[in-house]
Each structure stands twice: as structure tokens, then as C-alpha cells.
Write a protein that holds these residues in place. Structure first.
Motif, PDB file in Angstrom:
ATOM      1  N   ALA A 179      -5.628  10.332 -35.930  1.00 53.33           N
ATOM      2  CA  ALA A 179      -5.869   9.391 -37.155  1.00 53.33           C
ATOM      3  C   ALA A 179      -4.812   9.077 -38.033  1.00 53.33           C
ATOM      4  O   ALA A 179      -4.637   7.906 -38.404  1.00 53.33           O
ATOM      5  N   THR A 210     -15.994   6.150 -47.217  1.00 50.99           N
ATOM      6  CA  THR A 210     -16.396   4.720 -47.947  1.00 50.99           C
ATOM      7  C   THR A 210     -17.673   4.954 -48.740  1.00 50.99           C
ATOM      8  O   THR A 210     -17.712   4.462 -49.890  1.00 50.99           O
ATOM      9  N   SER A 263     -17.068   5.017 -42.689  1.00 47.63           N
ATOM     10  CA  SER A 263     -16.719   6.520 -42.816  1.00 47.63           C
ATOM     11  C   SER A 263     -17.408   6.963 -44.007  1.00 47.63           C
ATOM     12  O   SER A 263     -18.108   6.286 -44.703  1.00 47.63           O
ATOM     13  N   ARG A 302     -11.082  14.940 -45.384  1.00 50.39           N
ATOM     14  CA  ARG A 302      -9.698  14.110 -45.311  1.00 50.39           C
ATOM     15  C   ARG A 302      -8.975  14.407 -44.104  1.00 50.39           C
ATOM     16  O   ARG A 302      -8.688  15.718 -43.752  1.00 50.39           O
ATOM     17  N   ARG A 338     -17.047  -0.043 -38.406  1.00 48.95           N
ATOM     18  CA  ARG A 338     -16.745   1.599 -38.977  1.00 48.95           C
ATOM     19  C   ARG A 338     -16.998   1.783 -40.340  1.00 48.95           C
ATOM     20  O   ARG A 338     -16.605   0.944 -40.879  1.00 48.95           O
ATOM     21  N   THR A 345     -17.290  14.424 -46.701  1.00 48.87           N
ATOM     22  CA  THR A 345     -16.141  13.774 -46.315  1.00 48.87           C
ATOM     23  C   THR A 345     -15.127  14.852 -46.081  1.00 48.87           C
ATOM     24  O   THR A 345     -14.988  15.815 -46.722  1.00 48.87           O
ATOM     25  N   THR A 396     -25.300   1.227 -44.155  1.00 49.88           N
ATOM     26  CA  THR A 396     -25.187   2.055 -42.755  1.00 49.88           C
ATOM     27  C   THR A 396     -25.558   1.086 -41.524  1.00 49.88           C
ATOM     28  O   THR A 396     -24.924   0.797 -40.575  1.00 49.88           O
TER      29      THR A 396
END
Length: 377
Positions: free
Chosen positions: A109, A51, A48, A87, A46, A85, A37
Motif C-alpha cells: 500500500a 476517512t 477506509s 496507518r 473504497r 485506524t 458506508t
């Protein structure tokens, strides 16, 4: 598989490679994610939550194999808490959203075009030499497998295509690999417009080969560069963004054409199971949860049906603000009357026919006729 190898090379080996397998603990894994990070933040890249979750999945799979082999007693990757996370759901470029984007530059997005916007874009890029690849992705929902299509995978007479490979750029060169999942290897049907686009593309490719001469390399791929080499997916993505800017349509990613293909298929009445097979998903739940944005033409009938159900329950006339009258309810109940044979049910009517004349008075049962009537008889 290539994604796993990339995670090992970029993250797992540099940050955990100095530890013995049995020494890896939860604290080490947590520290690894903190370092990842910080490095991304320092580089302005970036990172996320998805990831991070994929990196953990790679480590967890390796440690699960060690756990089954008895090399470790627990899997520390399974015990690490990461940010949840979420989606992103695809939204449709409605007229209001397009107007807001033109005014503020704000864009979702993940977004999909309407059927009209998709048709407008495809119609505008027909002269482009690789028009057919965008046509195939927009109508049949392919992803990286589009770049891996070969002419031997297509049967234009029967209208089918076998999806069995994809091309990916690794270490500066194109490599051939299987599709994303085992279920992604499948056969799709080709509609007449797609077959026509592929036939025209094949004729153009043959003309390019003849013009190029002896240096042309017949790679067998459907979508190629001018010299015959297969075109990379990254190249298709770059050109796609340029075409969007040239033709002034709302911005989307190349992968969003896949979202749009599923959405338009559902709007056209295609069953969800058929859309699942078209996309090569292993689960129908994944199809329903990920790739099915609701277009306005699909949402409006559902909204009207819900409102009609509510208004009927409230006694309202659908489409108005008027309440249902009670006359209808009264007309539906029978009335009772006297006849010579006694008390009978009469069918209720809102009004008597105009030619019926006055209704004769019914004589109460048991009442005797007058003497004049008897003598007349």
C-alpha cells in the motif's frame, strides 16, 4: 480547512442538517456513518477507516465549539465507536519484493524506492520539462507545497526555499491556501544538485515564455504549464505515474517520494530532528512513527551489532561458529613464582621467547649454598 468544508458539504449537512444542534445524539451519528458506508459500497468506492475518522474529527471539532459555548451538554461524536485506524507503514522495494511484484502484480500500500532506484528514475527523466519538481520532492520531501512554490520563495544564491502555500483544485479550479498545518510553513535548505536543477528549469521556462509569445501568462510560479499557468498537483501525480510506467521502475505514489526523502536522509546519517524540520512536522514523534522506513543499509549494521552482542555473551567468535578457547582466559591470569626476594607475581605468557634459553631453576628461599660454593667465594 478545505477538507473540513468538503466533509460538511458531502456528509454532515445532508445527513445531520435536518436536526437541531441540541437534538444530535450518538444514535444519529452512528446512523450517519452507516449510511456513508452503504453509499460507498453501493458505488464500489473504497472507504477506509481513516476517512471515517477524519469525518468524525470534523464533526467533533464543531460540536466541541458548541460545547464550549454552552449550546450542548455533551459531544456525541466523541462517544461513537469506529473501526480502529491502522496507518500503513512504508516498505522498501528490495530486490526480492520487486521480483515478487513482477511475478504476481502484488504491491504494498505504501512503498519507497531505495537510493539506487530513486537515482535511476531521476536520471531517466532529466529531459522531461518538469523534471525539477520531482527532483525537489524526492530530495527535500515536499508534498502539495511543491506546486505552490513561486520564484520569490526561492533564494538560489543562499540555497533556501520558503514553504508557505499550496495549490489545491476545488470545484474545478485551482485555489491557493496555506500548507497543511501551521508548522508546515517553514524554510528548507537546498543542496547543490537541487539548485542546479532549479536554475536549468528557470532557463527552460524563460525559453518557453519567449516561444509562446504575447499570450504567455507570467504567473510567478516555479512549475507551470506551457502557457505560464501554475500546474495542478493532480497533473503532476498523473504524469508521475506515466513516467514510472515508461521507465519500468517499481510503482509508488507521488507522496511516497516524500517518505523516501525522509528515509534516505536518515540512511545518510541526518539527525531525526533535522528530518523533522525538513518535512515541516510539529512533532518529532510523528516523523519517527510515520516517515522513517528502514533501508537495508541501515538495518544491516543494527542486525550485525545485535548478533555480535549475543555471540560474545555465548562465548562464540563473531562471524564464525567457533567457540572462544580457554587459553585466552588462562593467559589473562597471573602466576606466582619464587625469587631471592620471596614470592612474586609473574606476568603470564602463552609461550617463552625463542631466544630466552632455558629458565634457571629458582632456589627455594632460605636454602644455604653448598660448601664448595662457599669456599669458591
Amino acid at each position: 480547512m478545505a477538507g473540513y468544508a468538503d466533509h460538511v458539504r458531502r456528509y454532515l449537512s445532508p445527513l445531520l442538517g435536518h436536526l437541531l444542534l441540541a437534538e444530535v445524539a450518538v444514535a444519529h451519528v452512528e446512523e450517519m456513518f452507516q449510511v456513508i458506508t452503504r453509499e460507498h459500497q453501493a458505488a464500489g468506492r473504497r472507504l477506509s477507516a481513516a476517512t471515517l475518522d477524519r469525518i468524525r474529527a470534523t464533526l467533533r471539532a464543531a460540536l466541541n465549539a458548541a460545547l464550549r459555548a454552552g449550546l450542548v451538554e455533551e459531544n456525541p461524536a466523541s462517544l461513537v465507536a469506529l473501526p480502529p485506524t491502522r496507518r500503513p507503514r512504508a516498505v522498501v522495494w528490495t530486490a526480492a519484493r520487486v521480483q515478487h511484484w513482477r511475478k504476481t502484480g502484488e504491491r504494498p500500500a505504501v512503498a519507497v524506492w531505495t537510493a539506487a532506484q530513486t537515482a535511476q528514475f531521476l536520471d531517466a527523466i532529466v529531459p522531461y520539462r518538469l523534471y525539477a519538481v520531482y527532483h525537489v520532492i524526492a530530495l527535500r520531501g515536499l508534498r502539495g507545497e511543491a506546486a505552490g512554490l513561486r520564484w520569490c520563495d526561492l533564494d538560489l544564491e543562499e540555497g533556501t526555499a520558503v514553504i508557505c502555500r499550496q495549490l489545491q483544485r476545488r470545484d474545478g479550479r485551482l485555489t491557493v491556501g496555506p500548507p497543511k498545518t501551521a508548522h508546515s510553513t517553514h524554510v528548507i535548505a537546498l543542496d547543490r544538485t537541487t539548485i542546479a536543477a532549479l536554475r536549468a528549469h528557470r532557463s527552460r521556462q524563460q525559453a518557453e515564455a519567449a516561444a509562446h509569445g504575447e499570450g504567455y501568462r507570467d504567473s510567478g510560479y516555479v512549475f507551470t504549464n506551457l502557457n505560464g499557468d501554475p500546474v495542478a498537483l493532480g497533473r503532476l501525480t498523473h504524469v508521475f505515474q506515466k513516467l514510472i510506467a515508461e521507465h519500468d521502475v517499481p510503482p509508488i505514489r507521488l507522496h511516497d517520494l516524500r517518505h523516501g526523502a525522509a528515509t534516505m536522509a536518515l540512511a545518510a546519517g541526518v539527525q531525526l530532528k533535522v528530518v523533522q524540520e525538513m518535512l515541516g512536522h510539529s512533532s518529532i514523534v510523528l516523523t519517527a512513527d510515520t516517515y522513517t522506513s528502514v533501508l537495508p543499509e541501515v538495518a544491516h549494521p543494527a542486525a550485525e551489532q545485535t548478533a555480535t552482542h549475543l555471540l560474545r555473551a555465548a562465548g562464540m567468535v563473531p562471524g564464525t561458529t567457533r567457540r572462544r578457547g580457554r587459553a585466552l582466559a588462562r593467559r589473562q591470569h597471573p602466576t606466582w613464582g619464587h625469587t631471592r626476594t620471596g614470592l612474586v607475581r609473574r606476568r603470564a605468557t602463552s609461550r617463552r621467547p625463542a631466544l630466552a634459553g632455558p629458565r634457571p631453576r629458582a632456589r627455594p628461599p632460605g636454602r644455604l649454598r653448598s660448601d664448595a660454593a662457599v669456599s669458591a667465594a
